[in-house]
Design a protein around this motif. Structure first.
Motif, PDB file in Angstrom:
ATOM      1  N   ARG A   6      40.152  36.128  31.408  1.00  0.00           N
ATOM      2  CA  ARG A   6      40.619  37.475  31.719  1.00  0.00           C
ATOM      3  C   ARG A   6      40.502  38.351  30.482  1.00  0.00           C
ATOM      4  NH1 ARG A   6      46.542  37.973  34.006  1.00  0.00           N
ATOM      5  NH2 ARG A   6      46.843  36.672  32.176  1.00  0.00           N
ATOM      6  N   HIS A 300      32.160  40.760  35.002  1.00  0.00           N
ATOM      7  CA  HIS A 300      33.326  39.970  35.409  1.00  0.00           C
ATOM      8  C   HIS A 300      33.141  39.188  36.713  1.00  0.00           C
ATOM      9  CE1 HIS A 300      35.373  42.028  32.208  1.00  0.00           C
ATOM     10  NE2 HIS A 300      35.125  43.198  32.761  1.00  0.00           N
ATOM     11  N   CYS A 301      32.018  39.345  37.384  1.00  0.00           N
ATOM     12  CA  CYS A 301      31.855  38.703  38.698  1.00  0.00           C
ATOM     13  C   CYS A 301      30.792  37.608  38.692  1.00  0.00           C
ATOM     14  CB  CYS A 301      31.519  39.749  39.760  1.00  0.00           C
ATOM     15  SG  CYS A 301      32.859  40.901  40.065  1.00  0.00           S
ATOM     16  N   PHE A 326      37.893  38.390  41.075  1.00  0.00           N
ATOM     17  CA  PHE A 326      37.541  38.437  39.652  1.00  0.00           C
ATOM     18  C   PHE A 326      37.601  39.869  39.114  1.00  0.00           C
ATOM     19  CE2 PHE A 326      34.751  34.347  39.695  1.00  0.00           C
ATOM     20  CZ  PHE A 326      35.885  33.606  39.976  1.00  0.00           C
TER      21      PHE A 326
END
Length: 608
Positions: A6, A300-301, A326
C-alpha cells in the motif's frame, strides 16, 4: 503470494461535493445491521422448522446450505429496498446523497485530458466491434471532441483468419483519422494474463500518452455525451480513480438475450442504487464500460500470478473486482454511476453461451479466496471479494438443500404443525430473491412516463411476468451447471478466456442435450421419486423441478431466431431503446426490429 504494498499518497481535495446525508460509516453500519438481523430471523425460523423433532442429517445439510446461500439473497433484498427508497421515497434525492459528482458534469467544462478508448478483442467476429468503434468516432466528431480521444484496438486473437479480418477492418477505420490522432492496433500472439494482461500491456506501452482510459469489450458501445461526462467527472475530482457506468443491454434479436437482459436491467437498477449508497467510494468494477485514471491503474492494479496452475492458480481470470480493491487500497476512489446512461453491451444469445460465460466467471471468482487476507485492503473491499465468492458458492448450497429436502420429503420427516411456518419461510425467501427485479419493475411504474417508455403498461406487465417465470425456470438449471463445474474445479477442470459468440444462432436439440442432460435427468428423477412418495412436494417444488426437467426445450426454444424476431416485432422484453433508439445504436448496426403494430400512443387521435 506477492501483492503490491500500500503506497502513501498525497492527493488534492476533490472539486466536486461529497455525497450529502449520513456519513459512509453510518450507512455501512445500518446495512450490516439490517442484513445480520434478517439472516438471524430467517435462520431462527428455519432452525425451528427443521429441528422441532430433532436434527437429522438432511436437516443439518438444509440448514448449512441456507446459511451459505442466505447472505447473497439478503444483501440483494436490502440493496433493492434501499435503492427503491432512494429513487421514490419521501426524501428521494440520490443526485445529492449518492452521485453528486455526476451532476457537476452537466457544466460545459472543456476536455483538457487525453482519454484512450481501449477495446479488448479475442477471436470474435470483428465486424460488429468496428461498427461500434466507427459509431463512437462519428458521435465524438459530431460533438467536436474527437481530438480529446484516441482509439486503441487491443487484440489477443490467435486465429489467423480473424486476425486478418481485424487488420483489414482496422486499416479502413484508421484511414478516416488525421495523422496526428490515428488509432492504434496491436495484436499479441499469446494472451499472457488473459484480458488483464492485455490491458497491462497497453498501459505499459501507451499509458504515459493518456490521462484516462475507457475499457471497452468487443460488444461495448458508449454514446458521445456519456463519454464526455465520464471524462469531466474524472477531471473534476482528482481523487477519483475509476468510474463504472451502469451497463444495459442493446436491442437484441435473440429471444434469450431479450428476456435475460430485460430482467438484468431491472434487477440491477435499484440494486446498484442501494449498493452505491453504502459502498460509496469503494464501488465495483465490471471490467468494461468504465473510465480509469491511467497512472493510478497502471501503478496499483498489477495482478500477481497465483502459485500453482489452473484452474485456481496461475493468471487471474476475473480481474475486475481485484483491480477495484487495489485502487481503493492505494487511496483512490472507485465509484459506480447507479443511473442508466447510453452505455451498452450485448448479452449471450443462448443458454449455452450464457452457461459458458458463467463458468468462466465462476472459475475466476474462485481464485479470489487468497485475497480475503491480502494486506491493506479496505473492509468493504474484503466484503465484496467474499460476496463474489459466495455468489457462486450459493449455487451448490441451493442444490444441496434441494436434494436434502427431497430426502426429507421422501422420509416424511416433518411435523404437520410446522407446515404454516415452513410455507411462510419459503414465500419470504423466494420474495427476497426476486426483490431486485420487483424493485426495478416498481421503479418503472412509479416513474412519470416510465411505462410509456417501455411501450405501455400492458407490454411491460406481460414482459415482467414472463421474465419472472423464465428466470425461475432458468435458475435451477444454471445452479446445477455451476455445481457440476465447481466439483470439476476440485479435480482440475479448467476453462479459458476465448472468443464469445454474440450472433443469433439456433441451438440444436443435440447440442442442448449435450450440455443440459444432467439437468433433465435430475429433474426427471426428483419428480418421479417425489410423485411416488410425497406428491405435495412436487407442487411446492415445481419451479425447481420443472426448471431442471425442461432445461433442454427451454434452451432450444429461446435460441430460435424466429422467436426472437417475433418478440422484437411485438415489443416484448423491450427497453426504451426499442421504441426511441438513440442515434448511436442504428449507427452501430444495433437498431431494434420495427414493431408489427404501432403503439397506442402513436395512433392518430380523433379530431376533438
Amino acid at each position: 503470494m506477492a501483492v503490491d504494498p500500500r503506497p502513501s499518497l498525497t492527493l488534492v481535495e476533490p472539486a466536486t461535493p461529497a455525497p450529502a446525508g449520513l456519513p459512509p460509516a453510518a450507512r455501512r453500519a445500518i446495512v450490516l445491521a439490517l442484513n445480520l438481523a434478517t439472516i438471524a430471523l430467517l435462520g431462527w425460523g428455519v432452525a425451528d422448522v427443521l429441528g422441532g423433532d430433532g436434527w437429522s442429517v438432511a436437516d443439518v445439510v438444509i440448514f448449512a446450505g441456507f446459511l451459505v446461500a442466505a447472505p447473497w439473497t439478503t444483501l440483494g433484498f436490502w440493496n433493492a429496498a434501499i435503492g427503491l427508497a432512494l429513487l421514490h421515497g419521501p426524501w428521494a434525492r440520490p443526485e445529492r446523497t449518492v452521485y453528486p459528482y455526476w451532476a457537476a458534469t452537466e457544466r460545459s467544462a472543456p476536455l483538457t485530458a487525453r482519454t484512450a478508448l481501449a477495446m479488448v478483442v479475442r477471436n470474435e467476429d470483428p465486424a460488429p466491434s468496428f461498427r461500434a468503434l466507427a459509431a463512437m468516432r462519428d458521435a465524438l466528431a459530431a460533438e467536436g471532441v474527437l481530438p480529446a480521444f484516441r482509439f486503441y484496438v487491443l487484440s489477443d486473437s490467435s486465429k489467423a483468419e480473424i486476425a486478418a479480418a481485424e487488420e483489414a477492418l482496422f486499416a479502413d477505420f484508421a484511414g478516416t483519422f488525421p495523422a496526428d490522432n490515428r488509432p492504434v492496433y496491436r495484436r499479441r500472439e499469446v494472451n499472457t494474463g488473459y484480458k488483464a494482461g492485455n490491458v497491462a500491456d497497453f498501459l505499459a506501452r501507451w499509458g504515459d500518452e493518456n490521462d484516462f482510459f475507457v475499457t471497452l469489450d468487443a460488444d461495448s458501445l458508449i454514446a458521445a455525451d456519456t463519454l464526455v461526462r465520464m471524462v469531466r467527472a474524472m477531471q473534476a475530482d482528482p481523487k477519483l480513480g475509476l468510474l463504472q457506468t451502469l451497463v444495459v443491454g442493446a436491442p437484441a434479436d435473440s429471444a434469450f438475450a431479450r428476456i435475460f437482459q430485460f430482467g438484468m436491467r431491472h434487477g440491477m437498477r435499484s440494486f446498484t442504487m442501494g449498493s452505491a449508497w453504502w459502498t460509496g467510494d469503494c464501488g465495483p468494477y465490471w471490467g468494461h464500460n468504465a473510465i480509469a485514471r491511467t497512472a493510478a491503474f497502471r501503478d496499483h492494479c498489477q495482478l500477481p500470478v497465483l502459485p500453482g496452475g489452473p484452474p485456481l492458480g496461475g493468471h487471474i481470470l476475473s480481474h475486475d473486482q481485484l483491480e477495484a480493491a487495489f485502487l481503493r487500497r492505494a487511496g483512490w476512489a472507485v465509484r459506480v454511476l447507479p443511473i442508466e446512461t447510453a452505455s451498452y453491451e450485448q448479452n449471450p444469445p443462448s443458454v449455452a453461451e450464457f452457461a459458458y460465460r458463467d463458468m468462466r466467471w465462476c472459475q475466476g471468482n474462485m481464485q479470489y479466496w487468497r485475497f480475503l487476507v491480502a494486506p491493506g485492503l479496505r473492509p468493504v473491499s474484503r466484503f465484496q471479494i467474499a460476496q463474489a465468492l459466495l455468489m457462486y458458492v450459493a449455487a451448490p448450497a441451493w442444490m444441496a438443500m434441494t436434494l436434502a429436502t427431497t430426502v426429507k420429503a421422501m422420509m416424511q420427516d416433518f411435523r404437520i404443525e410446522d407446515l404454516d411456518l415452513g410455507i411462510a419461510l419459503f414465500i419470504a425467501v423466494f420474495a427476497m430473491s426476486l426483490a431486485p427485479k420487483l424493485a426495478g419493475f416498481a421503479d418503472v411504474a412509479l416513474t412519470k412516463g416510465g411505462l410509456a417508455r417501455y411501450g405501455g403498461g400492458l407490454r411491460f406487465g406481460v414482459s415482467a411476468l414472463l421474465e419472472v417465470l423464465f428466470s425461475m425456470l432458468l435458475a435451477p438449471a444454471m445452479a446445477l451447471n455451476i455445481t457440476i463445474f465447481m466439483i470439476g474445479l476440485l479435480f482440475g477442470r479448467s476453462i479459458s478466456w476465448s472468443g464469445q459468440n454474440r450472433a443469433v444462432r439456433s441451438l440444436s436439440w443435440v447440442a442442448a442435450w449435450r450440455g443440459l442432460w444432467p439437468q433433465t435427468l435430475l429433474g426427471a428423477v426428483l419428480i418421479g421419486v417425489l410423485s411416488w412418495t410425497a406428491p405435495l412436494a412436487v407442487a411446492w417444488g415445481a419451479p425447481i423441478l420443472f426448471g431442471l426437467l425442461l432445461a433442454v426445450p427451454l434452451g432450444v426454444a429461446t435460441a430460435r431466431p424466429r422467436l426472437g424476431r417475433w418478440l422484437g416485432r411485438h415489443g416484448l422484453f423491450a427497453g426504451p431503446e426499442d421504441f426511441a433508439p438513440p442515434p448511436i445504436l442504428p449507427q452501430a448496426g444495433l437498431a431494434p426490429l420495427p414493431l408489427a403494430r404501432p403503439r397506442v400512443d402513436e395512433l392518430p387521435r380523433a379530431a376533438e
